[in-house]
Motif scaffolding. Structure first.
Motif, PDB file in Angstrom:
ATOM      1  N   VAL A 984       0.719  -1.249  -0.021  1.00 51.69           N
ATOM      2  CA  VAL A 984      -0.172   0.043  -0.088  1.00 51.69           C
ATOM      3  C   VAL A 984       0.952   1.336  -0.064  1.00 51.69           C
ATOM      4  O   VAL A 984       1.965   1.440   0.877  1.00 51.69           O
ATOM      5  N   ASP A 996      -6.352   0.805  -6.965  1.00 53.04           N
ATOM      6  CA  ASP A 996      -7.489   0.488  -6.601  1.00 53.04           C
ATOM      7  C   ASP A 996      -7.865  -0.888  -6.347  1.00 53.04           C
ATOM      8  O   ASP A 996      -8.512  -1.198  -5.362  1.00 53.04           O
ATOM      9  N   ALA A 999      -6.421  -2.107  -3.056  1.00 56.33           N
ATOM     10  CA  ALA A 999      -7.387  -1.683  -1.921  1.00 56.33           C
ATOM     11  C   ALA A 999      -8.556  -2.622  -1.967  1.00 56.33           C
ATOM     12  O   ALA A 999      -8.904  -3.138  -0.987  1.00 56.33           O
ATOM     13  N   THR A1028      -6.662   0.368   4.987  1.00 58.79           N
ATOM     14  CA  THR A1028      -7.581   0.968   4.258  1.00 58.79           C
ATOM     15  C   THR A1028      -8.003   2.248   4.465  1.00 58.79           C
ATOM     16  O   THR A1028      -8.305   3.115   4.025  1.00 58.79           O
ATOM     17  N   LYS A1031      -5.486   4.281   3.142  1.00 55.93           N
ATOM     18  CA  LYS A1031      -6.242   4.295   1.679  1.00 55.93           C
ATOM     19  C   LYS A1031      -7.297   5.239   1.554  1.00 55.93           C
ATOM     20  O   LYS A1031      -7.095   6.084   0.649  1.00 55.93           O
ATOM     21  N   GLU A1035      -7.547   8.356  -0.942  1.00 55.03           N
ATOM     22  CA  GLU A1035      -8.610   8.433  -1.715  1.00 55.03           C
ATOM     23  C   GLU A1035      -9.176   9.829  -1.704  1.00 55.03           C
ATOM     24  O   GLU A1035      -9.631  10.400  -2.997  1.00 55.03           O
TER      25      GLU A1035
END
Ligand code: ZN
Ligand code: ZN
Ligand code: ZN
Ligand code: ZN
Ligand code: ZN
Ligand code: ZN
Ligand code: ZN
Length: 1782
Positions: A984, A996, A999, A1028, A1031, A1035
């Motif tokens: 990641v 993506d 993830a 996440t 993430k 995002e």
């Protein structure tokens, strides 16, 4: 058998004919069993008399009936045939089966829902009366061999009957219809059938040319008449035959064409008759023709034949007997159709009775080979007969044996028995399949019960396949494999492939019930399987290729032959598998046989195995290097096994079941080998390793994957890999794959250490990607019933989803991408509406299917049926879609359907050690700082596979399956999961999609962990959450970035849209800069509203809108130029064509072009000259340079290389340099007329109409001198206009002064008005209009030149007016600028062209024109000028307007300006013309509306009625009924309207007075009043007749009482045109296209005497006539060359231009001239809004009015030549068509 005697000129003996004697004699013979002898005795006398005297066909038929057929019929019936037949008909059970035999081209209908196979069809009558009309049906045209299956319960799943053939009648199968025949009749019929059939067959097969079979020699000597008979073959071309005949028999080309046509149609033709010697000579010449020379001439190198044409010299009597024999076949067909009993009797006799012994002897047939029956003999003789005989015999068979269910069975048995022999002969024959007896096979083999019976009793499958294998023998190589040779052109193998259709037919209906299987059927079916395996074995390994290194292949190897065979076998393979899947015993035996066959096919190849090791796992794998040993992608045996394997589970069988054990079988590893090699080869090709193997390999790979082939190739190979994967240890399996892919070194961690060759690394990386791709496919592709738990419908749905993930598609586009079953169905309609929405954008466009949003989740980016291009296109589309929705761009694997237990083991691959090794290795390389063998594609694929593994893990948890444990293994210390987590935010992953996807994978892990609530898991869950979270942070950032990007993109899009808009409308944008600027502002009346109502004519006319000088830009040099007379001339590109579009007398021709007098244009406007223009302006000299350049360039090009057919330089055609519009001349642009004369010079003149008319009458009368031509002594009139002084002298002083003033204003001192360039262009355009308009040679001196200039102006205005009227548009509101420019230019040109003409000629024309309305003493003049009723008054008005100012031009005053100005003079002329027009209207008033609407009395109407009655009386007419005043008024107004509208256009452009606003309004209700006022005419037309003065009244009276008018009105005179003139239109078309097909199926070639069908029936849409196009039979001579029927018709019907509908091809044909044409899509659409050019899809078609209107407009606006030029420019295939032959 003596030689026939020669020498006598004619038959000398007159024979007495007495029918009763003949019948008596036959009866005696019959009783003795010697009827044939009796018949022969009769035939030998009468046949030569009837058929040997070259009677015309009607007489021949009559005589044949009288002397031959009638006696035979009566003999059989033993009484009145009509009565006997009707009695027989009464005992028939009404037929349940329609059995209608199709003519070629007749429409057929198949129900896609209910037909057992697509060969089951209805005729149109049955279809229209059946319920299938409401089902999904397919429409087609019959090839001409087949019949309607209505009533055949085996052909239809439901509702086999139409209402005409309903099943209500109880069919009694027990009764033999023969038993219902009276015994004596049956006896006589038996004898007669046998005897006549024997005779007919014998004669038709007779090989001798000058001898007859025994018993037929004529009694007396016969004359020496011989015929030279030419036979058909499919080797020689039409042209070869025609040229040879012209030389050999000394005939015209036309005759030669006729002979050739008959030879082609009937198979033979007499080409010369005469003495034997003469015929022999002709024969020698024909046979001696050297075709190699023709080939050279015709550049037809594909035909290397020096085979001579077949010619025989035959004696007249032999030919006569053969003609009779042929008719006899037809007679038999007719007789047996009279009763079921007779038919059965005939069939049984012909199939049971052996041919007579003596006949066999005569034919020199050995007893052993002797055919068992007459019918068999007919069958076996097929290839020896000529075409028409074959066709008639096949028809007899269809009407006989095939119509009777009992006999059909017998016949089918016999046919199967002879199959091998028949097929052998068919292969060697050269006639088309549809004239071979083999074409009947479909009628028998497609009947399910019959096919099964034939398999059981006659071993049908084995017979067909063995026959095919025999044909294959010649194609085998030394290893016994099939091998095709590109250079082998023998057609026999191609013909043999018809057997593959037969085998398909025989298998179409599989046994459904277990009872359908008998042991005999099983045995014989398995016989068929064994034969099939034999065939597949010779195909296994075909066309092997070895990778080419070093240099490129020198020759492209042959590959098409193998694929052709594969394609044709495709359905057969599917059907064999289906049969096998129905019965356990059969499946087991077939599986074992296939295993054995595979084993044997393997024995030859070496099996060497080596040790392979990956991650500590070792296995033995086959050594075979794909990159340097031969590889074939033809593996039908392996694939057939795979197909059978799918069905094992159904019967509880597995690969290892004892039932399937045979000694000779291969291990799964060996089964893996061939399909894996093929996959590896394709992967290597992707990696660029096979580049030197050329296109042949690429083509093979393309078709291997193509939707047409993949079902039995690629898909089966994947299936075989999956089968093996389910049977092998998963570690072993992956190692085998790695080994074959040559990736064992890649799978080692040390591979990533730098060093080694970069090039090979790149190759390895690509191979690794392909390897992972293949793994994904093996794991994910489960949409095959038997592999995954799916239904057939799921499979189609998935295909559709993936097609639509690429883009929305039209119905046909989508269907093209889907595989079809043996019934040619995709099954798409059942499911498509579930997954997609059909959006119809407009009534004329095609609708498109859009995927429903919820189905996007089914998308697999690695879908195995995608091509590489489709894959990236779909991926792009899906990413874009997700991005726009703000979603994650990951494209994760969808949840795959569960596997069947047979295949369940495949998932073990996902958690085996070797797989994990690969996972970790790729992830390590991803994380590495620098890796030489890493690629993002590998990483994405690894993630994708992990995704599948997680899906499977979820499923395992749910099912409680603990043996699958991916998760535990993944979560081990330093395991897969932690590796993923580490990635990641890794810098190596810079692409959104892979980030993506990472993830997504981690989220999946989290989800799976929650399912398994173990402590380890929960811990991981926690760390995953933080992952996440991190993430989501990225995002958010990313989303902000994206928003900014989106804004930027929107801005970019807007500016792009603007650019596109400009580009798309470049013509518009160009125009704005080039068109005449002030003309637009002229039309823009919003700016300059005249204060008072505008009037264009007379002393009170309004001021013209003259603005300053007009500027125009030359499109060639881009310079601006002022439009003026004296400056540099500017021209408009223009196209002039002769037109019949407005003709009211369709078909009337401009016959004598050189004598035609265009001055008096007839009111039917049968011909006219139309001018169109694209509106682009050029300097005249710029244009001239451009034009000369084009001409020189084209002329320099050698004729045969002349590429451009879009314009014809011989006709002065060129393309507009800006818009490429077709043009053939230029129009000079004249400045507005008022600017040409001084404005203040307007003197008011006062002169009554009556006085003016008086002056004109005097002028005309004094200008005509009678003279006599001294040479021809013909009286003729000389029009020598008298000077004005002569006239004024005869007038009262005040009148004279004013009359003179009318002509005086015109003096003008501006000398040298027109520049030299302008004069030149005026002359040029006039010359071109004259030459094109009359199709004559240019001639500047002809007095007709100026007349054409005026009349083309009138005609073009009329055509524009009618078009506007037809579209319901206002006169000035919607006329496009370029058309307004054009008309303005035309009118001004017409007005000034008198300036460059001989003034005397103009004056003479004026006087001559006026003489048509002015009575004068000279009878000659009256005789020469046409009747008032035949004059087109608008043409008259135009010409009189243009010429009147010149009437008194004096030679001395040549500077006189003679322009029309709209003054009093013009006004009076207008009144004269309108008065005459009203008279025309009133005299031709036809009364068609019956209901008399009595509206309150109307004074105007009353007045008109009075005038009407008066005129009628003067003309000597008595109207039957008197119209009401209101009716008459309405009629007159509507009748005069077109004229007024045209006049308004004309005068607007002459005077520049802007028309009133109302004329811009589409819904103007007062148009009539407004027009009258604008043209200064009385609104009440009766005023033109009342108190107008004596002279006028007298003139009107003289018109009505003239003799020519009375003659014209008399009843038997030609058709009179009535008013208002109806706008022409193309013919109406039926809504349902099949109506058209049905209509043309009855159309026969008008040239052929036996009313043969026409191959390309073509309908003229202008007049509706049907033509036999594109055929030699209907070629005609036109202007010295041979042209097809359509070209010829267009010449007469449309002055060279034509619009046609080619009905069978379903396409529009446009033609212009003799050399140009194009095809357009027809105005018919299916339910999906798509056209079907060529009727390929067969969906029902319906007329699309909008499209048809568009076509109508194309025609009416004279845009056909332009459309053709445009299409020719853009469609290169059109340039190769010889349009003149259509
Ligand atoms: Zn029918
Ligand atoms: Zn029917
Ligand atoms: Zn149906
Ligand atoms: Zn220029
Ligand atoms: Zn143009
Ligand atoms: Zn024809
Ligand atoms: Zn026509």
């Amino acid at each position: 058998m003596a030689q026939l005697p020669k020498g006598h000129p004619s038959y000398s003996v007159v024979h007495e004919f007495c029918q009763s004697d003949v019948l008596e004699h036959w009866k005696l013979c019959c009783d003795r069993g010697e009827l044939l002898d009796g018949l022969k005795r009769h035939f030998r006398v009468w046949v030569p008399l009837v058929f040997g005297n070259s009677h015309d066909s009607a007489k021949e038929e009559h005589l044949a009936e009288k002397y031959l057929f009638r006696p035979m019929t009566e003999f059989m019936c033993g009484g009145n045939p009509e009565e006997v037949f009707s009695q027989l008909k009464n005992v028939d059970t009404p037929s349940q089966i329609c059995g209608h035999v199709f003519k070629p081209g007749e429409p057929t209908y198949s129900c896609r829902d209910c037909a057992n196979d697509p060969t089951c069809v209805f005729c149109i009558d049955c279809f229209q009366n059946s319920s299938h009309k409401q089902h999904r049906y397919r429409m087609n045209t019959s090839g001409g061999n087949g019949y309607c299956d209505c009533g055949d319960t085996e052909a239809w799943k439901v509702e086999p009957f139409c209402s005409l053939h309903s099943s209500s009648m109880e069919q009694n199968d027990q009764v033999n219809p023969v038993d219902l025949l009276p015994v004596d009749l049956a006896n006589r019929a038996s004898a007669l059938f046998l005897a006549s059939l024997q005779y007919a067959i014998d004669l038709l097969m007779w090989k001798q040319c000058v001898q007859l079979p025994g018993g037929l020699d004529p009694e007396e000597t016969v004359p020496d008449i011989h015929h030279c008979m030419l036979f058909n073959d499919e080797v020689h071309s039409y042209d070869q035959v025609i040229t040879t005949l012209q030389r050999a028999v000394d005939c015209s080309q036309r005759e030669a064409i006729d002979y050739a046509t008959i030879v082609d149609r009937e198979g033979r033709s007499i080409v010369k008759s005469g003495t034997e010697q003469e015929c022999e000579k002709a024969k020698e010449i024909i046979e001696g023709a050297d075709f190699d020379i023709f080939d050279l001439i015709l550049r037809n190198t594909s035909r290397h034949n020096s085979k001579p044409l077949k010619v025989l010299v035959m004696h007249n009597v032999v030919v006569a007997h053969q003609s009779f024999a042929l008719k006899l076949i037809q007679w038999l067909q007719n007789i047996i159709s009279k009763s079921d009993g007779l038919r059965r009797l005939f069939c049984l006799l012909s199939m049971n009775a052996p041919p007579k012994k003596d006949l066999c002897d005569a034919m020199e047939i050995d007893d052993v080979d002797a055919p068992a029956s007459l019918m068999e003999r007919v069958l076996l003789a097929d290839t020896q007969l000529w075409k028409v005989v074959r066709v008639k015999i096949h028809q007899l068979l269809m009407a006989g044996a095939l119509m009777d269910q009992e006999c059909k069975k017998l016949f089918a048995g016999m046919f199967t028995k002879c199959y091998e022999q028949l097929m052998k002969e068919f292969c060697l024959d050269d006639h088309d399949h549809d004239v071979s007896v083999m074409s009947l096979s479909v009628q028998m083999f497609t009947v399910p019960s019959l096919a099964r019976w034939l398999i059981t009793e006659y071993n049908l499958l084995h017979v067909i396949l063995q026959s095919f294998l025999t044909a294959c023998k010649q194609k085998k190589d030394k290893d016994g494999r099939l091998c095709f040779d590109r250079n082998d052109r023998s057609p026999s193998f191609k013909r043999a492939s018809y057997m593959l259709y037969d085998i398909k037919y025989a298998l179409l209906a599989r046994p459904v019930d277990p009872e359908d299987w008998s042991d005999a059927l099983r045995t014989n079916f398995l016989n068929g399987v064994v034969s099939l395996l034999e065939l597949l074995r010779v195909m296994q390994g075909m066309d092997g290729v070895t990778r080419q290194t070093g240099q490129h292949l020198e020759f492209e190897p042959e590959w098409e032959g193998a694929f052709n065979l594969q394609l044709k076998l495709e359905d057969t393979l599917v059907l064999f598998t289906r049969w096998c899947s129905m019965d356990k015993v059969v499946l087991i035996e077939a599986y074992k046989e296939t295993l054995e066959a595979l084993y044997h096919s393997y024995e030859t190849s070496k099996k060497e195995k080596g040790k392979c090791e990956v991650a500590g796992h070792t296995t033995k794998s086959m050594k075979y290097d794909v990159s340097n040993q031969p590889i074939s992608i033809h593996l039908p045996l392996t694939r057939f096994l795979a197909a059978l394997h799918l069905h094992l589970e159904k019967f509880d069988l597995t690969f290892h079941s004892p039932e399937l054990m045979t000694k000779k079988r291969l291990d799964p590893v060996d089964l893996l080998e061939p399909p894996l090699r093929a996959q590896v080869m394709i992967a290597q090709t992707q990696a660029g390793m096979w580049r030197r193997n050329g296109f042949a390999l690429l083509n093979q790979i393309f078709f291997y994957h193509n939707v047409r082939c993949r079902g039995e190739m690629y898909d089966r190979d994947i299936l075989m890999l999956q089968i093996v994967a389910s049977l092998l240890n998963p570690n072993d399996f992956i190692v085998h794959l790695l080994n074959k892919f040559n990736l064992l070194h890649w799978a080692k961690p040390e591979y990533d250490i730098p060093g080694g060759q970069e090039d090979s690394v790149r190759q390895t990386v690509m191979l690794a990607e392909e390897f992972l791709n293949l793994l994904i496919i093996l794991l994910e592709e489960r949409y095959i019933p038997g592999v995954g738990s799916v239904t057939q419908q799921d499979v189609i749905k998935r295909e559709i989803v993936h097609q639509l993930c690429i883009m929305p598609m039209a119905h046909s586009e989508l269907a093209k991408g889907l595989p079809v079953d043996p019934n040619s169905e995709t099954g798409m309609e059942d499911v498509v509406n579930e997954v997609a929405e059909f959006k119809k954008p407009s009534s004329t466009g095609k609708g498109k299917y859009d995927l429903k949003p919820e189905y996007y989740k089914m998308y697999c980016p690695y879908f195995y049926h995608y091509t590489k291009a489709e894959q990236s296109k779909s991926e792009e589309a899906q990413r874009k879609r997700k991005k726009q929705a703000g979603e994650s761009q990951a494209l994760p694997p969808p949840v795959p359907p569960p596997l069947t237990s047979q295949f369940a083991a495949i998932v073990n691959i996902l958690h085996c050690d070797v797989m994990f090794h690969i996972f970790k290795m790729v992830l390590t390389r991803t994380a590495a700082q620098r890796s030489r063998s890493w690629s993002e594609a590998q990483f994405e694929r690894i993630l994708y596979i992990i995704g599948i593994a997680l899906h499977e893990q979820k499923r395992a948890f749910k099912e409680g399956n603990t043996s699958y444990d991916f998760l535990t293994k993944a979560m081990k210390e330093d395991g897969l999961l932690s590796k993923l987590q580490c990635l990641v935010g890794n810098q190596n992953l810079n692409q959104d999609p892979s980030r993506d996807l990472l993830a997504w994978s981690l989220k999946q892990f989290a989800e799976v962990c929650t399912l398994k609530s173990e402590p380890v898991c929960l811990e991981t869950l926690h760390s995953l959450a933080s992952c996440t979270d991190q993430k989501t942070e990225t995002e958010r950032k990313r989303k902000a970035e994206m928003a900014a990007k989106r804004r930027a993109r929107v801005m970019a899009q807007i500016s792009k849209m603007q650019r596109n808009f400009i580009a798309e409308n470049s013509e518009l944008f160009d125009q704005t800069s080039t068109e005449l600027k002030t003309v637009t502002s002229d039309m823009d009346l919003g700016v300059m509203v005249p204060p008072t109502f505008p009037v264009a004519l007379g002393p009170h006319r309004s001021q013209a809108n003259v603005t300053g000088p007009i500027q125009a830009t030359c499109i060639l040099c881009q310079e601006e130029q002022e439009i003026s007379c004296s400056g540099k001339a500017m021209v408009l590109a223009a196209f002039v064509q002769r037109s019949t579009v407005l003709s009211q007398s369709r078909g009337k021709m401009l016959d004598k072009k050189d004598d035609y007098d265009p001055l008096f244009v007839p009111v039917d406007l049968f011909t006219g000259t139309h001018v169109s223009s694209c509106g682009h302006v050029m300097h005249h000299d710029c244009w001239q340079r451009y034009f000369d350049n084009v001409m020189n360039k084209e002329r320099r090009r050698p004729l045969r290389f002349r590429q451009s057919f879009s314009y014809d330089i011989d006709k002065m055609e060129y393309l507009c340099p800006l818009c490429e519009g077709l043009s053939n001349t230029v129009i000079p642009i004249v400045p507005s007329l008022p600017s040409l004369y001084p404005a203040g010079n307007k003197k008011e003149v006062d002169l009554r109409f009556d006085d003016w008319l008086d002056g004109i009458e005097k002028t005309v009368q004094n200008s005509i001198k009678e003279a006599q031509d001294k040479e021809s002594e013909d009286d003729f009139s000389l029009f020598q206009p008298c000077p004005i002084s002569t006239i004024t002298r005869m007038m009262a002083e005040s009148v004279a002064k004013n009359f003179q003033l009318l002509w005086e204003y015109v003096y003008d001192d501006a000398s040298g008005h027109f520049s030299e360039g302008m004069r030149e262009m005026l002359k040029k355009f006039a010359r071109d209009v004259y030459a094109f308009g009359l199709s004559v040679e240019p001639d500047d001196e002809s007095p007709r030149v100026s007349i054409l200039a005026w009349s083309t102006c009138a005609f073009t205005i009329q055509s524009v007016e009618q078009n506007l009227r037809g579209e319901g548009k206002s006169l000035f509101g919607s006329i496009p600028t370029r058309q307004a420019d054009l008309i303005g230019s035309l009118v001004r040109f017409a007005a000034v062209c008198s300036q460059v003409m001989n003034p005397d000629m103009v004056k003479q024309n004026c006087v001559r024109l006026l003489s048509a309305l002015i009575p004068c003493d000279s009878e000659k003049v009256n005789k020469g000028s046409p009747c008032l009723l035949d004059l087109d008054m608008f043409h008259f008005l135009t010409i009189v307007t243009m010429t009147l100012p010149s009437l008194y031009v004096d030679q001395q005053h040549c500077i006189v300006n003679t322009l029309p100005t709209g003054d009093l003079n013009n006004q009076h002329a207008m009144q004269l013309v309108v008065t005459a027009h009203i008279v025309q209207i009133l005299l031709t008033f036809a009364w068609d509306t019956e209901e008399s609407m009595d509206v309150e009395s109307d004074s105007e109407g009353e007045a008109l009625l009075k005038i009407y009655l008066q005129l009628q009386k003067t003309a000597g007419l008595t109207p039957e009924k008197v119209p009401s005043p209101y009716q008459l008024l309405q009629y007159v107004r509507s009748a005069v309207m077109p004229f007024l509208r045209c006049a308004a256009i004309l005068y607007f452009h002459i005077t520049g007075v802007s028309p009133p606003d109302e004329l811009h309004d589409h819904f103007c209700t007062k148009e009539y009043e407004v027009l009258c006022r604008y043209l200064s005419l009385p609104v009440n037309m009766s005023e033109l007749f009342e108190s107008v003065g004596d002279i006028t009244t007298a003139l009107i009276k003289s018109w009505c009482s003239s003799k020519s008018l009375r003659d014209r009105l008399s009843a038997n005179s030609e058709k009179i045109v009535r008013y208002p003139i109806v706008k022409n239109d193309l013919v109406p078309l039926p809504v349902d296209y099949s109506e058209l097909i049905n209509k043309v199926s009855t159309f026969t070639c008008p040239k052929s005497k036996d009313s043969d069908d026409s191959r390309a029936p073509t309908m003229c849409l202008v007049c509706g006539q049907m033509l036999c196009s594109q055929s030699y039979c209907c070629q005609k001579d036109l202007e010295g060359s041979s042209v097809g029927a359509a070209t010829e018709h267009a010449y007469f019907c449309g002055a060279g231009t034509g619009v046609f509908l080619r009905v069978r091809d379903c396409q529009i044909l446009l033609l212009a001239g003799k050399t140009k044409g194009c095809f357009l899509a027809p105005p018919y659409l299916d339910n999906y809004g798509e056209t079907d050019q060529g009727l390929r899809r067969g969906n029902p078609l319906h007329l699309c009015e909008e499209r048809y209107s568009h076509l109508k407009k194309l025609w009416f606006t004279h845009a056909i030549p332009e459309t053709i030029a445009h299409n020719l420019e853009f469609n290169s295939s059109f340039t190769t068509i010889e349009w003149q032959n259509l």
